[in-house]
Design a protein around this motif. Structure first.
Motif, PDB file in Angstrom:
ATOM      1  N   THR A   1       2.454   7.438  -0.267  1.00 19.13           N
ATOM      2  CA  THR A   1       2.594   7.233   1.189  1.00 19.13           C
ATOM      3  C   THR A   1       3.713   7.841   1.821  1.00 19.13           C
ATOM      4  O   THR A   1       4.818   7.976   0.844  1.00 19.13           O
ATOM      5  N   THR A   2       3.844   7.985   2.876  1.00 16.86           N
ATOM      6  CA  THR A   2       5.027   8.475   3.767  1.00 16.86           C
ATOM      7  C   THR A   2       5.738   6.921   3.897  1.00 16.86           C
ATOM      8  O   THR A   2       5.317   6.161   4.334  1.00 16.86           O
ATOM      9  N   ALA A   3       7.011   6.798   3.309  1.00 15.54           N
ATOM     10  CA  ALA A   3       7.578   5.599   3.249  1.00 15.54           C
ATOM     11  C   ALA A   3       7.564   4.727   4.629  1.00 15.54           C
ATOM     12  O   ALA A   3       7.535   3.627   4.460  1.00 15.54           O
ATOM     13  N   ARG A   4       7.968   5.311   5.401  1.00 19.96           N
ATOM     14  CA  ARG A   4       8.154   4.631   6.878  1.00 19.96           C
ATOM     15  C   ARG A   4       6.903   4.604   7.709  1.00 19.96           C
ATOM     16  O   ARG A   4       6.980   4.001   8.825  1.00 19.96           O
ATOM     17  N   ALA A   5       5.928   5.307   7.248  1.00 22.84           N
ATOM     18  CA  ALA A   5       4.575   5.181   8.087  1.00 22.84           C
ATOM     19  C   ALA A   5       3.922   3.899   8.079  1.00 22.84           C
ATOM     20  O   ALA A   5       3.968   3.421   7.050  1.00 22.84           O
TER      21      ALA A   5
END
Lengths: 155, 390
Positions: free
Chosen positions: A106-110
């Motif tokens: 995952t994209t950490a902040r998405a």
């Protein structure tokens, strides 16, 4: 709702593990894949010929059903799985496995949907859902679909 | 036979038969706050968290860990090794080899050792239970049979949590399949005589990572999740309760909830637009209502919020959830533009997305409801588990 008129021409049900049993990876060919089925120690349940493709269905010793969709050119254009445990996805997805694995990161902040997973790429589509003791998924390569065949046949 | 002995025997029988609900008079605190917020990595969305306390078994060497995701879609406690500070004892198998687990999830797996802990939550306690400590620090070489499940979920950002409290309806995370040897074993448990040499091992039911509730001395037949209604436009967060036991205390009465029993895979059926979708499930660890796909629903996928639908205006739907016992509950649900939700909001009832199987009813179904999940084989006033009721 789309109507899907698929004529089943031949259904051959093989109850025993046939030596010619075929188990391929997504994007792989029929000619070099018997070792793959053996890798998963799976039994061939049936081969169904549906117009321009065949469906090879196998059952693993842990009770997971795997279906592989093979075009007339002998190339596997789609796979699906359902069972209490997931199949060996590295084996089943073949050269697409790295794309699958990267899609799970995952994209950490998405803001991300959790509990199921989807990959929508030009050449590779995956849908999975799971909870403890229940796993399903489909994967296909849109550019390998036989002419006139809808991706919705992979299920 | 002397009369007092007969009386004593009757008391014993009465006690034995009512074990799962024996706490009516001795009210253990069985409720803990359930918080929907951004969680420890501040990127949670429709994710419910609790705090748990883990202790070195039989000692007061304990640590309270917050940001633990409550997940009815898995079974057992899993804690990130980076969040754990107390030295828990390692479980060992045949020949004294440490046991390490590879648990498949929908988008990858968790890898790490099985250790033993006393777990405390609310006033409940599970003593010496096997849990998984997630991380590659002690066993750095993930076997091929495990990494073939996809990506390793091993950081706080991967999990969006410090750990996962799996409260599904099964007692063990694997069950009898993992007690087998050979190819019938699905390969969740490994014996690792050296840190980088791990082989699949058979694991007894008693040694498998366990649903902690099943190991409480009371309130051990299931759980209740109570969450408030959430505004249609979303909210910064929400606070509800996680309650242990069903029909064991005044606060976990089934009342008029309808009981939907589960099939052998822990699923129910959803009827939507006249079609029955088997393989449907209710999962607090799923953060939306996941059903069908864009082609079938006409709902476009989001650009930013991966995996969700983003229709320009809210769409409302209805469906019926049917148990294996043919008892059904009608539900209505919505799909709205997740990309348009305020970035600081972590609770949103109309989050929906696609799903290849049946319906995955995530947290939105639980907003504004009292939801019961009964553990397999356990007696409750609504019958034996496994079931869901609401």
């Amino acid at each position: 709702m789309r109507s899907l008129s698929v004529r089943i021409a031949v259904i051959a049900v093989l109850l025993s593990l046939a030596p010619s049993a075929v188990f391929a990876s997504l994007g792989g060919s029929l000619s070099s894949v018997e070792s793959d089925r053996a890798h998963m120690k799976s039994a061939l349940v049936r081969i169904a010929r549906v117009d321009s493709y065949t469906v090879h269905e196998t059952l693993s010793p842990t009770g997971t059903t795997v279906r592989e969709y093979v075009g007339a050119d002998g190339i596997v254009f789609g796979v699906s799985w359902a069972g209490q445990f997931p199949p060996d996805l590295r084996q089943l997805l073949g050269n697409y496995f790295d794309q699958y694995r990267n899609g799970g990161q995952t994209t950490a902040r998405a803001r991300k949907a959790r509990g199921r997973m989807a990959i929508n790429q030009a050449g590779f589509v995956v849908r999975t859902a799971a909870h403890t003791r229940s796993f399903f998924g489909i994967a296909y390569a849109p550019n390998l679909l036989p002419a006139g065949v809808s991706p919705s046949v992979v299920r | 036979m002397p009369r007092f002995l007969v009386f004593g025997a009757l008391l014993l029988v009465a006690q034995a038969t009512s074990t799962p609900q024996c706490d009516n008079n001795n009210s253990t605190s069985n409720t803990t706050p359930l918080v929907v917020n951004g969680g420890p990595s501040n990127n949670g969305f429709n994710e419910p968290f609790v705090s748990v306390t883990v202790c070195v078994p039989g000692t007061s060497n304990c640590q309270t860990i917050d940001g633990i995701l409550v997940d009815t879609g898995s079974v057992g406690l899993r804690v990130l090794s980076s969040a754990l500070r107390v030295p828990l004892p390692q479980q060992t198998g045949a020949g004294g080899a440490p046991v390490v687990e590879c648990l498949p999830f929908v988008d990858g797996f968790t890898w790490g050792p099985v250790q033993t802990a006393d777990l405390q939550i609310a006033g409940e306690r599970a003593s010496s239970i096997p849990i998984q400590v997630i991380g590659v620090d002690r066993f750095p070489t993930i076997p091929n049979g495990c990494s073939s499940q996809g990506s390793s979920e091993e950081t706080q950002d991967d999990l969006a949590a410090n750990g996962i409290l799996g409260l599904g309806s099964f007692i063990q995370d694997c069950g009898s399949a993992c007690t087998f040897s050979g190819s019938a074993n699905p390969g969740l448990y490994y014996a690792c005589p050296t840190p980088s040499n791990c082989q699949v091992t058979s694991q007894s039911l008693a040694s498998q990572v366990v649903n902690p509730v099943a190991r409480f001395s009371s309130d051990n037949n299931g759980i209740v999740i109570q969450l408030p209604e959430v505004a249609p436009t979303g909210q910064p967060g929400a606070v509800g309760s996680l309650i242990f036991g069903i029909g064991t205390q005044a606060n976990n009465d089934l009342k008029s909830a309808r009981v939907l029993t589960l099939d052998a895979s822990g699923n129910v059926t959803t009827i939507f637009n006249g079609t029955a979708y088997r393989n449907s499930f209710i999962d607090s660890g799923s953060n939306g209502t996941f059903f069908l796909d864009s082609g079938a629903t006409g709902l476009p996928e989001c650009r930013r919020s991966t995996g969700f639908y983003c229709p320009p205006t809210r769409q409302s739907f209805s469906a019926t959830i049917v148990g294996a016992n043919n008892i059904s509950v009608p539900v209505s649900f919505g799909a709205a533009n997740v990309d348009a939700v305020n970035d600081t909001f972590t609770a949103f009832p109309d989050a929906a997305g696609s799903n290849p199987g049946g319906f995955d009813w995530g947290l939105p179904l639980l907003f504004g409801r009292t939801f019961f999940s009964a553990i397999e084989g356990r007696s409750t006033p609504g019958g034996n588990g496994p079931y869901w009721a609401f």
